[in-house]
Design a protein around this motif. Structure first.
Motif, short mmCIF file in Angstrom:
data_model
loop_
_atom_site.label_atom_id
_atom_site.label_comp_id
_atom_site.label_asym_id
_atom_site.label_seq_id
_atom_site.Cartn_x
_atom_site.Cartn_y
_atom_site.Cartn_z
N THR A 1 0.85 -1.18 0.00
CA THR A 1 0.00 0.00 0.00
C THR A 1 0.89 1.24 0.00
OG1 THR A 1 -1.92 1.05 1.03
CG2 THR A 1 -0.24 0.17 2.52
N TYR A 2 0.27 2.40 -0.21
CA TYR A 2 1.02 3.65 -0.19
C TYR A 2 0.56 4.51 0.98
CZ TYR A 2 2.75 2.53 -4.86
OH TYR A 2 3.37 1.92 -5.92
N TYR A 3 1.51 5.20 1.58
CA TYR A 3 1.22 6.10 2.70
C TYR A 3 1.78 7.49 2.42
CZ TYR A 3 -0.53 2.79 6.23
OH TYR A 3 -1.29 1.91 6.94
N ASP A 4 1.13 8.46 3.05
CA ASP A 4 1.64 9.83 3.08
C ASP A 4 1.92 10.17 4.56
OD1 ASP A 4 2.41 12.27 2.15
OD2 ASP A 4 0.38 13.05 1.84
N LYS A 5 2.88 11.05 4.79
CA LYS A 5 3.18 11.58 6.13
C LYS A 5 3.73 10.54 7.10
CE LYS A 5 -0.42 15.08 5.54
NZ LYS A 5 -1.77 15.47 5.90
N VAL A 6 4.47 9.57 6.61
CA VAL A 6 5.21 8.67 7.50
C VAL A 6 6.42 9.46 8.01
CG1 VAL A 6 6.49 6.50 7.70
CG2 VAL A 6 4.51 6.64 6.17
N THR A 7 6.64 9.46 9.30
CA THR A 7 7.78 10.21 9.84
C THR A 7 9.01 9.31 9.96
OG1 THR A 7 7.12 9.73 12.12
CG2 THR A 7 6.29 11.77 11.14
N GLY A 8 10.15 9.94 10.15
CA GLY A 8 11.39 9.19 10.40
C GLY A 8 12.00 8.53 9.19
N ARG B 1 5.77 6.33 14.17
CA ARG B 1 6.05 6.89 12.85
C ARG B 1 4.82 6.89 11.95
NH1 ARG B 1 10.93 3.80 10.39
NH2 ARG B 1 10.50 5.32 8.75
N PHE B 2 3.85 5.99 12.26
CA PHE B 2 2.64 5.89 11.44
C PHE B 2 1.42 6.50 12.15
CE2 PHE B 2 5.30 3.01 9.14
CZ PHE B 2 4.80 3.00 7.84
N ALA B 3 1.64 7.09 13.33
CA ALA B 3 0.52 7.61 14.13
C ALA B 3 -0.32 8.62 13.36
CB ALA B 3 1.05 8.22 15.42
N ASN B 4 0.32 9.49 12.60
CA ASN B 4 -0.40 10.52 11.84
C ASN B 4 -0.32 10.31 10.33
OD1 ASN B 4 -1.16 12.10 14.19
ND2 ASN B 4 1.01 12.59 14.37
N ALA B 5 0.12 9.12 9.93
CA ALA B 5 0.26 8.83 8.50
C ALA B 5 -1.11 8.54 7.89
CB ALA B 5 1.19 7.65 8.29
N GLU B 6 -1.23 8.82 6.60
CA GLU B 6 -2.50 8.57 5.89
C GLU B 6 -2.27 7.54 4.81
OE1 GLU B 6 -3.74 12.33 4.32
OE2 GLU B 6 -3.77 13.30 6.30
N ARG B 7 -3.12 6.52 4.83
CA ARG B 7 -3.03 5.48 3.79
C ARG B 7 -3.66 6.01 2.51
NH1 ARG B 7 -4.96 -0.39 5.51
NH2 ARG B 7 -2.96 -0.35 6.58
N LEU B 8 -2.96 5.84 1.41
CA LEU B 8 -3.43 6.32 0.11
C LEU B 8 -3.92 5.13 -0.70
CD1 LEU B 8 -0.33 8.59 -0.66
CD2 LEU B 8 -2.50 9.33 0.33
N GLY B 9 -5.21 4.96 -0.79
CA GLY B 9 -5.74 3.86 -1.59
C GLY B 9 -5.72 2.54 -0.84
N PRO B 10 -6.11 1.46 -1.52
CA PRO B 10 -6.28 0.17 -0.86
C PRO B 10 -4.97 -0.56 -0.61
CG PRO B 10 -6.74 -0.03 -3.20
CD PRO B 10 -6.44 1.41 -2.95
N VAL B 11 -5.06 -1.57 0.26
CA VAL B 11 -3.96 -2.54 0.41
C VAL B 11 -4.18 -3.60 -0.66
CG1 VAL B 11 -2.89 -4.24 1.94
CG2 VAL B 11 -3.83 -2.13 2.90
N ARG B 12 -3.17 -3.82 -1.47
CA ARG B 12 -3.33 -4.78 -2.57
C ARG B 12 -2.39 -5.96 -2.41
NH1 ARG B 12 -3.17 -1.70 -8.16
NH2 ARG B 12 -3.86 -3.75 -8.85
N GLY B 13 -2.91 -7.15 -2.72
CA GLY B 13 -2.13 -8.37 -2.54
C GLY B 13 -1.52 -8.85 -3.85
#
Length: 413
Positions: free
Chosen positions: A191-198, A263-275
Motif C-alpha cells: 500500500t502507499y502512505y503519506d506523512k510517515v515520519t522518520g 512513525r505511522f501515528a499521523n500517516a495517511e493510507r493512500l488507496g487500498p492494500v493490494r495483494g
C-alpha cells in the motif's frame, strides 16, 4: 494477421528490455500487453544498482535520464532492522557524497518506471508495440505459436515466443509446467502512505525483520513527495501453515510496534492494500522449451530474500533477446538450442539466488539473524555482501573464493 519471427508477451521490465535489445541489434519484434500504459503493478518499487546496470546496457543515457525524472527519489542504501531491533545501515556506496556521486539506486512507483521503459519502446520503429491486446490462449503450430484472444480469434503468429507476462502467467503454468509451490512462493501486500515520519534523509530503503512476524518481513520504501511504499512479504507455505491474515498483521504491526507505531501515528493510507504473489527463484526451474523462453516473474526469477524482481526480469530480457536473435539466424528453435538461454541466465543469477535462499532460511532463526546483524556492524565483508545482493557488485566472483566464506563468518577486511 500479424506474423513476426519474435513475439513478446508482456511489456513490463523483462519484455520491454528484450524488445529494446532486439531493436538495438536491428531485429524486429511484436510486443503485446493486455494493459495500456501507464498502468500500475503491485511491487515494492525499489530500483537496485542492478537495474541501473541493465538500463545502461540498453542505452548509456538511461540511468541519467531516470535520475533526472521527478517520478523517483535517489536511494543511497538499506537499513536492516534485526529482530532484536538493531539497525544495520548499509550504504550502497561507502562514504558516498550526494553532491558528487551518482545514486546507486532509486525508488519509483512501477506505474512510472514501467512507463519510463515503455516510452523508450514507443520510440523504436523496429518494435511493433500493441496495447490492450489480451492473449487468452496460445496454440502450438508446426512452425511456432498462434496467439488467440478470448473469442478464439487469431491475434498473431510467431516462430519464437518470449513470455514476460508476469507472476500469474498461464503459459508458465500450463505449457512450461511451473506449478505454484508454497515453499518457493511469497505472498505479499503493498500500500502507499503519506506523512510517515522518520524516513531516512538519504532515502535508505527499510527492511524490518520483526520477531513475531518471522520468517516474513515488512518494508518501508521512501517515494517522491513524502510518500512511502509500505508492505509485507512472507512465504506462502508459512502463511498457510500458520493461518496468517497478512492484512490484519500489517495493521497490527503499524499500530503496535514500538518503533513503527509512532512513525505511522499521523500517516495517511493512500488507496487500498493490494495483494500479490511472487514466484521465487529459490528453486531452479526450466526457463525454455521448443519455440519459447520465460522471462522475469513468469520464469520464477524473484530474489527469495529481498523479493526484488525488476533487475532479474531485465537480466533475463537481455539474454532472451540474444538467444532469440540467434535462434532466428540459425532457424533453430529447438528445446536443446534454447537451453543456452537457461544457462546464460543462471550463470548470471544462479549463485546470487542460492545465497539469497540461505539468507531467507536465516529468517526461521531469529537469534541467528540477530547474531548476523550484530556481527555485520563490525564485519565489513558481511555488510558489503548484504549490500552487494542489491547492487551490481560482482558478488559471483567473491562467492567463488574459498576465503570469502571465512571472512563472511568470522570478520576481517
Amino acid at each position: 494477421m500479424l506474423h513476426h519471427d519474435i513475439c513478446i508477451l508482456g511489456a513490463g521490465p523483462g519484455g520491454a528490455t528484450a524488445a529494446l535489445h532486439l531493436a538495438n541489434a536491428g531485429h524486429r519484434c511484436l510486443l503485446l500487453d493486455r494493459a495500456s500504459f501507464p498502468r500500475d503493478k503491485i511491487c515494492g518499487d525499489a530500483l537496485s544498482g542492478k537495474v541501473l546496470s541493465e538500463l545502461r546496457r540498453i542505452d548509456e543515457t538511461l540511468p541519467a535520464r531516470l535520475a533526472a525524472a521527478p517520478m523517483q527519489v535517489p536511494s543511497w542504501g538499506i537499513d536492516f532492522f534485526a529482530p532484536n531491533g538493531r539497525r544495520l545501515g548499509i550504504p550502497f556506496k561507502p562514504k558516498f557524497d550526494k553532491a558528487t556521486d551518482h545514486a546507486a539506486g532509486h525508488v519509483a512507483k512501477r506505474l512510472d518506471f514501467d512507463n519510463f521503459l515503455v516510452e523508450e519502446v514507443r520510440q523504436r520503429p523496429e518494435i511493433d508495440f500493441r496495447e490492450n491486446v489480451d492473449v487468452a490462449r496460445t496454440e502450438r503450430t508446426p512452425t511456432g505459436w498462434q496467439l488467440l484472444d478470448k473469442a478464439g480469434q487469431e491475434v498473431a503468429t510467431c516462430r519464437i515466443l518470449l513470455v514476460a507476462n508476469g507472476a500469474q502467467s498461464e503459459f508458465a503454468r500450463k505449457v512450461a509446467g511451473h506449478a505454484l509451490e508454497p515453499d518457493h512462493h511469497c505472498a505479499g501486500l503493498r500500500t502507499y502512505y503519506d506523512k510517515v515520519t522518520g524516513l531516512s534523509p538519504d532515502n535508505f530503503i527499510e527492511l524490518h525483520f520483526i520477531k513475531d512476524f518471522l520468517p516474513g518481513y515488512l518494508w518501508v520504501f521512501p517515494l517522491p513527495n513524502g510518500q512511502a511504499n509500505v508492505g509485507v512479504g512472507m512465504l506462502s507455505k508459512t502463511v498457510a501453515a500458520k493461518k496468517i491474515n497478512l492484512r490484519q498483521r500489517l495493521d497490527e504491526i503499524l499500530t503496535t510496534h514500538p518503533t513503527l507505531a509512532p512513525r505511522f501515528a499521523n500517516a495517511e493510507r493512500l488507496g487500498p492494500v493490494r495483494g500479490f504473489g511472487l514466484p521465487l527463484g529459490s528453486k531452479r526451474r526450466s526457463l525454455s522449451g521448443a519455440n519459447y523462453m520465460l522471462l522475469g516473474d513468469a520464469g520464477s526469477l524473484i530474489d527469495p530474500f529481498s523479493g526484488e524482481g525488476i533487475s532479474h526480469a531485465m537480466v533475463s530480457g537481455r539474454h532472451a533477446a540474444i538467444w532469440a536473435a540467434q535462434a532466428v539466424a540459425k532457424a533453430d528453435f529447438s528445446l536443446e538450442f534454447l537451453k543456452n538461454y537457461d544457462k546464460a541466465v543462471y550463470n548470471r543469477l544462479g549463485q546470487e539466488l542460492r545465497l539469497s535462499r540461505v539468507m531467507q532460511r536465516l529468517l526461521n532463526f531469529p537469534s541467528l539473524f540477530n547474531i548476523v546483524a550484530n556481527r555485520a556492524v563490525n564485519n565489513p565483508t558481511l555488510a558489503e555482501t548484504l549490500s552487494a545482493m542489491f547492487m551490481d557488485l560482482d558478488l559471483r566472483e567473491r562467492l567463488r573464493q574459498p576465503g570469502f566464506y571465512f571472512k563472511l563468518l568470522f570478520g576481517g577486511k
